[in-house]
Scaffold this active site. Structure first.
Site, PDB file in Angstrom:
ATOM      1  CG  PHE A   1      17.292  11.204  49.556  1.00 20.63           C
ATOM      2  CD1 PHE A   1      17.828  10.686  49.045  1.00 20.63           C
ATOM      3  CD2 PHE A   1      18.004  12.277  49.800  1.00 20.63           C
ATOM      4  CE1 PHE A   1      19.458  10.324  49.294  1.00 20.63           C
ATOM      5  CE2 PHE A   1      19.123  12.216  51.174  1.00 20.63           C
ATOM      6  CZ  PHE A   1      19.345  11.166  50.287  1.00 20.63           C
TER       7      PHE A   1
ATOM      8  CB  SER B   1      10.318   6.169  54.946  1.00 21.12           C
ATOM      9  OG  SER B   1      10.903   7.710  55.686  1.00 21.12           O
TER      10      SER B   1
ATOM     11  CD1 TRP C   1      10.420   9.466  49.036  1.00 26.65           C
ATOM     12  CD2 TRP C   1      11.533  10.559  49.865  1.00 26.65           C
ATOM     13  NE1 TRP C   1       9.543  11.384  48.483  1.00 26.65           N
ATOM     14  CE2 TRP C   1      10.696  11.208  49.349  1.00 26.65           C
ATOM     15  CE3 TRP C   1      12.743  10.296  50.376  1.00 26.65           C
ATOM     16  CZ2 TRP C   1      11.253  13.015  49.525  1.00 26.65           C
ATOM     17  CZ3 TRP C   1      13.278  11.630  50.758  1.00 26.65           C
ATOM     18  CH2 TRP C   1      12.247  12.842  49.984  1.00 26.65           C
ATOM     19  CG  HIS C   2      15.525   9.048  52.037  1.00 19.58           C
ATOM     20  ND1 HIS C   2      14.418   8.705  53.126  1.00 19.58           N
ATOM     21  CD2 HIS C   2      15.994  10.193  52.935  1.00 19.58           C
ATOM     22  CE1 HIS C   2      14.270   9.671  53.416  1.00 19.58           C
ATOM     23  NE2 HIS C   2      15.101  10.217  53.388  1.00 19.58           N
ATOM     24  N   GLY C   3      16.119   6.314  48.155  1.00 25.01           N
ATOM     25  CA  GLY C   3      17.090   6.395  46.798  1.00 25.01           C
ATOM     26  C   GLY C   3      16.966   4.553  46.328  1.00 25.01           C
TER      27      GLY C   3
END
Lengths: 302, 478
Positions: free
Chosen positions: B478, B318, B321-323
């Site tokens: 994102f 997670s 996933w954001h960066g």
């Protein structure tokens, strides 16, 4: 669907009416503001200024030349219309507005700068917004700067999109006859990061300048070109000085306009008089204003 | 084209009128949705339309092939589709990060020849995950593949949720494109309300918080501990209002077209523990990881060691996933560490209903739990917001000093006063509607004139309190 569209339309109509009222209120507030930069435009559209000396230029005019010092030297009424970040296009728009509402000045001081004849980018565009309610004023500004249709016609859009804090926050300087001495001190000068871009002179703006000089000359207005002080180590980094000054000297000869050049004045080596390489602080501005008053007296311009 | 722009204010009503002018012709409506969605996306950079079309095509073809060759190639086709889609995502989003990390570790930081410096396509993480969920669900036989390519392209590219979610499941959204939509007044009116509320949260609160937050985070050593703490709290509010504001506008816009998207936020800051927070924050991503990663790994029905591993895996993913930054990984790990004790003690599903149900106010205990959860989440947001882990460490350490009790920096009363009022108003409205379908139903306001007065007041606040910074939504990156 019909009900939805009618109700949406009704809501949009009410919202538009509310926005129009807010727009009028904000515009009124800005029209009566003495904060920089509204002062310059508010006074340009008012009659009764009756300036004997009109100072024209960019930030190197507005924070360098004190009307109070010139007033006491000549027993005259001086107004500083120097516009922060403005090229000649904005300066001329301001001067033309002023002249529409006020008699001609006896002396026009024009500070000439190396970014003078390039097109002014969108610096502090909000300074024009409160002029838009009057189509005449709006159109007089349009040729020098472009605004989107939404900024022109949607009530409140231009204010909201630029942030209303600028209209109410008291941080911007309150001006005295267009001038505010900068009570700031010299910071570190980094030679490597102070290289200047080469400002491209715009042909149309040069033509406007030529027409402006011809008109002022025919009206019998005394004019003087002033090159404001620049920190001596910064000066060599300016790229288009020679080409620009060649043209300014041609105008000087053609219209018999004297040039006062402070770029080799001893003040240019004295960092206690600057707050950055291009701008004098209050101490420097007062010193150079007294010097300017003496030079004008010597040239017998007033 | 962003939601808080004049372009979208023109685009939306035109598209709305043309769409309903197609008179319940489902095929034309779907085709129109694809066309306007591609126009909407191409507004940023038309070249990336090729990417989204390719992603859509891959998943659509995969769905058909999985169905046709389920035995013996279904699994291979599904894996191939996942590899291709994640490969594209990885190339654009993570390649440079790993190349730079590799160069830092082994090449003394000389990464010039390794880096591709690709521009990250807007919303790539969102639509990739959405497309992937389709082929995985077809493989798992939870869904029949659609043969209508236009329907599928409309599902992947539906403009309200294209660039920042909610990450829709095919099981929810695709069936809505398979039947004609009829205009429903209550749904459309509700959508308008949500759009207004989303704009209020984004412009009045998030963008104004951003001014304070950015100033402090960009020069944090110069500020007192109390100012750092205020900036951290304001960032927690900013990111919530920014992202949930976007989701409200997306869901509201979709309702105008007769489409109901999934809920993405459910008053997360009224959570009593971190597990509840994660059931209420970015719900579409959390449930995606739960269904497609956590449960396949064994979920919580395995040994405690594996439960710990699985929890770490989804939180790290997670974060990732954001960066492409170690700070996001650290943020994920931080939340994993907060979550694991709850799951090991079997308390992760203790709070499944809204807080203080049937009561006006929470109990002292509930209030304490909410404050504690908010404080922990806010510490996590410092990791999320910081440029590096080192900076986050200094920032957090800097908050533990005597200057915590000093008056924090206040830029101007004109800025901070209305911001505080707006935050309190938002919290009150969302508290009142905390158990409703969305946080701005205004169900307790019976009189129409009063509702309209509230709408006009919100609109005035949006106009008057717009800081004029034209901030993009945080989650676009994102």
């Amino acid at each position: 669907m019909r009900k939805f569209i009618i109700r949406t339309f009704a809501f949009v109509a009410m919202a538009t009416a509310m926005m129009a009222l807010l727009d009028i209120a904000i515009t009124y507030q800005a029209q009566h503001s003495d904060l920089r930069p509204y002062w310059k435009w508010n006074h340009a559209i008012r009659s009764g200024n009756d300036a004997d000396i009109y100072i024209m230029g960019n930030s190197r005019a507005w924070c360098h030349f004190s009307p109070a010092i010139l007033d006491s030297a000549f027993d005259a009424n001086t107004m500083n219309f120097g516009l922060d970040g403005a090229g000649f296009d904005w300066q001329l728009a301001n001067y033309n507005l002023y002249r529409n509402n006020n008699p001609k000045p006896k002396l026009l001081i024009m500070t000439i700068d190396y970014s003078e004849f390039s097109i002014t980018a969108g610096y502090e565009r909000h300074q024009f917004f409160h002029l838009f309610l009057s189509p005449e004023l709006r159109d007089s500004v349009f040729p020098v700067h472009h605004f989107s249709w939404a900024e022109r016609y949607l009530p409140m859009y231009r204010y909201a999109n630029y942030g209303l804090d600028k209209y109410f926050d008291k941080k911007p300087y309150t001006l005295y006859k267009g001038y505010a001495g900068q009570d700031r001190h010299w910071g570190e000068f980094d030679n490597t990061t102070s290289t200047n871009p080469r400002y491209a002179a715009n042909g149309q703006i040069m033509e406007k300048m030529e027409r402006h000089l011809a008109k002022a000359s025919s009206e019998g207005i005394n004019m003087v070109f002033v090159h404001a002080p620049t920190y001596s180590r910064y000066y060599p980094t300016i790229k288009n000085l020679d080409s620009m000054w060649t043209i300014v000297h041609q105008w000087s000869e053609k219209y018999d306009i004297p040039i006062i050049d402070y770029t080799s004045d001893p003040i240019c080596d004295d960092t206690s008089c600057f707050y950055n390489p291009r701008h004098l602080n209050k101490k420097g501005a007062e010193r150079i204003s007294r010097q300017l008053a003496n030079d004008i007296k010597e040239l017998n311009l007033l | 084209m962003i939601f808080n722009s004049i372009e979208y204010a023109i685009f939306l009503p035109i598209v709305f009128l043309l769409y309903w002018g197609l008179k319940k012709n489902m095929k034309l409506q779907n085709l129109f949705i694809v066309a306007v969605s591609y126009l909407f996306y191409g507004w940023w950079n038309w070249r990336f339309l090729i990417l989204i079309a390719f992603t859509s095509l891959c998943s659509w073809v995969s769905g058909l092939l999985i169905e046709r060759y389920r035995t013996p190639y279904g699994k291979a086709i599904n894996i191939a589709n996942i590899v291709v889609n994640l490969g594209i995502l990885g190339l654009y989003k993570y390649y440079d990060f790993f190349a730079q990390s590799f160069a830092d570790a082994f090449l003394g930081g000389h990464s010039d020849k390794l880096l591709l410096q690709l521009i990250l396509p807007v919303g790539i993480s969102f639509y990739t995950f959405q497309a992937l969920s389709y082929s995985i669900d077809v493989y798992r036989q939870k869904l029949k593949p659609t043969r209508d390519i236009v329907q599928f392209f409309a599902f992947v590219s539906f403009f309200p949720q294209l660039v920042a979610g909610p990450i829709e499941r095919a099981t929810n959204l695709l069936p809505q494109f398979e039947k004609p939509r009829t205009f429903r007044y209550p749904l459309a009116a509700d959508g308008m309300r949500q759009i207004l509320w989303g704009l209020f949260k984004k412009i009045v609160i998030a963008d104004n918080c951003a001014q304070y937050v950015d100033t402090v985070f960009n020069n944090y050593p110069a500020y007192s501990a109390s100012t750092k703490a205020v900036a951290a709290i304001l960032f927690a509010i900013q990111i919530y209002c920014d992202f949930s504001g976007y989701s409200e506008i997306a869901i509201g816009s979709a309702k105008l077209f007769g489409i109901e998207l999934s809920r993405n936020f459910h008053v997360p800051y009224f959570s009593r523990d971190v597990a509840e927070f994660w059931r209420r924050w970015h719900i579409s991503l959390t449930t995606w990881f739960r269904d497609y990663v956590y449960i396949p790994l064994g979920g919580s029905r395995c040994s405690k060691m594996k439960v710990v591993r699985n929890t770490f895996v989804i939180f790290l993913l997670s974060g990732m996933w954001h960066g492409a930054n170690w700070t996001f990984l650290a943020w994920g790990a931080f939340h994993a560490m907060l979550f694991i004790p709850l799951i090991l003690l079997g308390k992760n599903r203790k709070h499944t209903d809204a807080v203080a149900m049937g009561r006006v106010l929470p109990s002292i205990k509930e209030l304490g739990q909410m404050v504690l959860t908010f404080a922990l989440v806010t510490i996590g947001w410092i990791l999320f917001r910081a440029d590096s882990i080192e900076m986050a460490g200094h920032y957090i350490a800097g908050m533990a000093s005597a200057s915590l009790f000093r008056v924090p920096w206040i830029p101007s009363k004109w800025h901070i006063g209305p911001l505080i009022i707006a935050i309190i108003a938002m919290a009150l409205v969302e508290w009142i509607d905390r158990s409703q379908e969305h946080p701005f139903t205004l169900r307790i306001v019976r009189r129409r004139w009063l509702r309209w007065a509230i709408y006009l007041a919100l609109l005035a606040a949006i106009v008057l309190r717009n800081p004029g910074t034209g901030n993009q939504f945080i989650y676009f990156q994102f």
